[in-house]
Write a protein that holds these residues in place. Structure first.
Motif, short mmCIF file in Angstrom:
data_model
loop_
_atom_site.label_atom_id
_atom_site.label_comp_id
_atom_site.label_asym_id
_atom_site.label_seq_id
_atom_site.Cartn_x
_atom_site.Cartn_y
_atom_site.Cartn_z
N ASP A 143 0.74 -1.35 -0.14
CA ASP A 143 0.10 0.17 -0.12
C ASP A 143 0.82 1.38 0.03
OD1 ASP A 143 1.07 -0.09 2.44
OD2 ASP A 143 -1.16 0.59 3.52
N ARG A 144 2.06 1.13 -0.01
CA ARG A 144 3.03 2.28 -0.22
C ARG A 144 3.34 2.81 -1.48
NH1 ARG A 144 6.51 4.70 3.64
NH2 ARG A 144 5.90 3.32 5.28
N TYR A 145 3.07 4.01 -1.87
CA TYR A 145 3.33 4.34 -2.95
C TYR A 145 4.55 5.29 -3.20
CZ TYR A 145 2.59 7.45 -7.37
OH TYR A 145 2.84 8.24 -8.28
N THR A 146 5.34 4.90 -4.18
CA THR A 146 6.54 5.69 -4.42
C THR A 146 6.65 6.24 -5.58
OG1 THR A 146 7.71 4.16 -2.99
CG2 THR A 146 9.25 5.66 -4.15
N PRO A 147 6.34 7.60 -5.81
CA PRO A 147 6.24 8.20 -7.23
C PRO A 147 7.62 7.86 -8.03
CG PRO A 147 6.03 10.12 -5.57
CD PRO A 147 6.21 8.53 -4.74
N ALA A 148 7.28 7.57 -9.48
CA ALA A 148 8.66 7.61 -9.98
C ALA A 148 9.40 8.93 -10.20
CB ALA A 148 8.12 7.19 -11.35
N PRO A 149 10.52 8.96 -10.28
CA PRO A 149 11.31 10.17 -10.50
C PRO A 149 10.66 11.17 -11.55
CG PRO A 149 13.05 8.47 -10.30
CD PRO A 149 11.54 7.99 -10.60
N CYS A 150 10.68 12.44 -11.03
CA CYS A 150 9.90 13.56 -12.05
C CYS A 150 10.71 14.66 -12.27
CB CYS A 150 8.45 13.67 -11.52
SG CYS A 150 8.36 14.54 -10.01
N GLY A 151 11.84 14.75 -12.02
CA GLY A 151 12.59 15.75 -11.91
C GLY A 151 13.03 16.69 -10.80
N GLU A 152 12.72 15.92 -9.74
CA GLU A 152 12.88 16.40 -8.40
C GLU A 152 14.35 16.90 -7.98
OE1 GLU A 152 11.78 13.44 -8.81
OE2 GLU A 152 10.48 12.99 -7.31
N LEU A 153 15.36 15.98 -8.76
CA LEU A 153 16.75 16.33 -8.68
C LEU A 153 17.21 17.63 -9.24
CD1 LEU A 153 18.75 12.83 -9.05
CD2 LEU A 153 18.62 14.17 -7.22
#
Ligand SMILES: *Cc1c(COP(=O)(O)O)cnc(C)c1O
Length: 373
Positions: free
Chosen positions: A14-24
Motif C-alpha cells: 500500500d506504499r506508493y513511491t512516485p517515479a522520479p519526475c525531475g525532483e533532482l
C-alpha cells in the motif's frame, strides 16, 4: 493455504513511491543557489503554487501536518482551559495537537455511515469554552459538513479542516481544505503529495494567515510575539514544487483503479462504497468499502487476502479508545460502527493492472459471501 501471490505473507503493497519526475533538477537548483533553509526563495514559489493549485488566498509551508494543525489551533487562540470539538473518527495525529496546546479535546460523533460531524451531537457538546472544531475527510473521502458548518458559524466557532489525507478531494466545487477557517495538509511520505516530511496550511483569512506565518517562523525574530520554528527546508519545498505537477495524473489513476474494483461489486452484495455526495469526488487516498453484514467474517476474509482493514491492521477505533484520550471518552456509536465496518483498499498508481484486476475479483467474491480464503 492458497497458492496466490497475494496471501497474508504477501499483502498488496500500500506504499506508493512516485517515479522520479525531475525532483533532482529542482533540488540541484536550490543547492546551486546555496540557501537551503526555510527562508530560501523556493519556499515562496512553492507556497504560491500550492495556493493556486487548491484555490486558496494563502498557503504557508511547514515541516509537518502535525505542525500545521498545531499552528492553526494556536492562531485560533486554543489554550489551556479551552475545548476543541474533534470527530470521534479521528486518528491520533488529528487530535494530538489539541493536547499540545494544553486544551481539551471533545470527541463528537459522526452521522450514520459518514465522516461528517453530527450536528445534534455538536449541539450537545458546544460550551462557552469551545474555541474551534476540526473536520476530517479521512481516507480522502468528502464529507457533507454543511449542517454543522451553519451551526458552528452561529456559535462563532471556527473550523479547521484536517485535510492531511485529502489532497485533491473535491467537496462541491471546492477542494477539501478550503471550506473552514483553515485547512491543514501533510506531505509525509504516505500522503498524495510527499516531501518526505512536511505540510502546509491554506487559508483565505489574511489575518489568520499572518498569525500562522509569524508563529511558525519564530515570530520572525522580532520579539513581539511568541513563535516556534516549523519552517520547511528549501530542498523539501523543491521536491514538493516538482511533485505538485504529478497530482492530477495521480488522482486520475487512483480514480481509475477504484472504478475498476467498484465495477466488479455485485449489486445487493455484502459490500458497497462509503457514500458521498453526487457533486463530490474522493481523491482515493484509499478506496473505502462498508460491510453490510457478517462483519467479522468479511473483515477476516480481507485480512486473509492480504488486504487487512484499518480496524485490524492499525487497530483503528474511535479516538477515545487510545489510552491518552480515554479521559475524554464519551459515546459515539456511529463512529464505533464506522470503524469496524469499513475496509480501506490501496488503489495507488504504483499498482499494476494485474494487481488491480486480482483485487477486483477477490473483492467481488467476498461481496458475494465467499469469506473463506
Ligand atoms: C498524516 C496525518 C497527520 C499528521 O501529518 P504528519 O505530517 O505526519 O505530521 C494528521 N492528520 C491526518 C488525518 C493524517 O493522515
Amino acid at each position: 493455504m492458497t497458492s496466490s501471490s497475494h496471501d497474508v505473507l504477501n499483502p498488496v503493497d500500500d506504499r506508493y513511491t512516485p517515479a522520479p519526475c525531475g525532483e533532482l533538477d529542482e533540488i540541484r537548483a536550490t543547492l546551486d543557489d546555496g540557501r537551503l533553509s526555510g527562508g530560501a526563495p523556493v519556499l515562496t514559489i512553492y507556497e504560491h503554487a500550492l495556493a493556486k493549485r487548491f484555490g486558496a488566498r494563502r498557503a504557508i509551508a511547514v515541516n509537518s501536518g502535525t505542525s500545521a494543525l498545531h499552528a492553526a489551533l494556536i492562531a485560533l487562540d486554543v489554550r489551556p482551559g479551552t475545548e476543541v470539538l474533534v470527530p470521534a473518527t479521528a486518528p491520533l495525529p488529528t487530535a494530538m495537537p489539541v493536547l499540545t496546546c494544553g486544551a481539551t479535546p471533545v470527541p463528537v460523533d459522526t452521522l450514520p455511515e459518514s465522516l461528517a460531524l453530527d450536528p445534534a451531537d455538536i449541539q450537545r457538546k458546544l460550551t462557552g469554552r469551545t474555541r474551534a472544531a476540526i473536520t476530517l475527510p479521512l481516507w480522502g473521502y468528502p464529507n457533507d459538513e454543511r449542517a454543522s458548518a451553519d451551526l458552528l458559524a452561529q456559535a462563532g466557532v471556527p473550523v479547521i479542516e484536517d485535510a492531511c489525507q485529502a489532497h485533491g478531494t473535491r467537496v462541491g466545487n471546492q477542494f477539501a481544505g478550503t471550506h473552514g477557517a483553515v485547512g491543514c495538509f501533510s506531505t509525509h511520505d504516505r500522503k498524495l503529495l510527499s516531501t518526505g516530511e512536511g505540510g502546509f496550511v491554506l487559508t483565505d483569512d489574511e489575518e489568520l494567515g499572518e498569525r500562522i506565518d509569524w508563529y511558525t517562523h519564530l515570530g520572525h525574530l522580532r520579539g513581539t510575539t511568541h513563535g516556534v520554528n516549523y519552517k520547511l527546508a528549501g530542498p523539501l519545498a523543491a521536491i514538493g514544487l516538482r511533485r505538485l505537477k504529478l497530482l492530477d495524473g495521480q488522482l486520475d489513476r487512483r480514480r481509475h483503479n477504484a472504478q475498476r474494483i467498484l465495477a466488479a461489486l455485485p449489486p445487493g452484495g455484502l459490500l458497497r462504497e462509503l457514500p458521498y455526495g453526487v457533486q463530490d469526488k474522493p481523491n482515493y487516498y484509499n478506496l473505502v468499502l462498508t460491510i453490510k453484514d457478517r462483519i467479522p467474517q468479511v473483515a477476516a476474509a480481507f485480512e486473509a487476502a492480504g488486504l487487512p482493514p484499518d480496524s485490524i491492521r492499525w487497530r483503528y477505533r474511535p479516538l477515545y479508545h487510545q489510552p491518552i484520550f480515554q479521559p475524554y471518552a464519551n459515546q459515539s456509536p456511529n463512529a464505533e460502527h464506522l470503524a469496524t465496518t469499513t475496509v480501506q483498499l490501496p488503489v495507488h498508481p504504483g499498482m499494476t493492472d494485474a494487481t488491480v484486476a486480482w483485487m477486483a475479483d477477490r473483492v467481488a467474491q467476498i461481496a458475494q459471501g465467499e469469506t473463506r480464503a
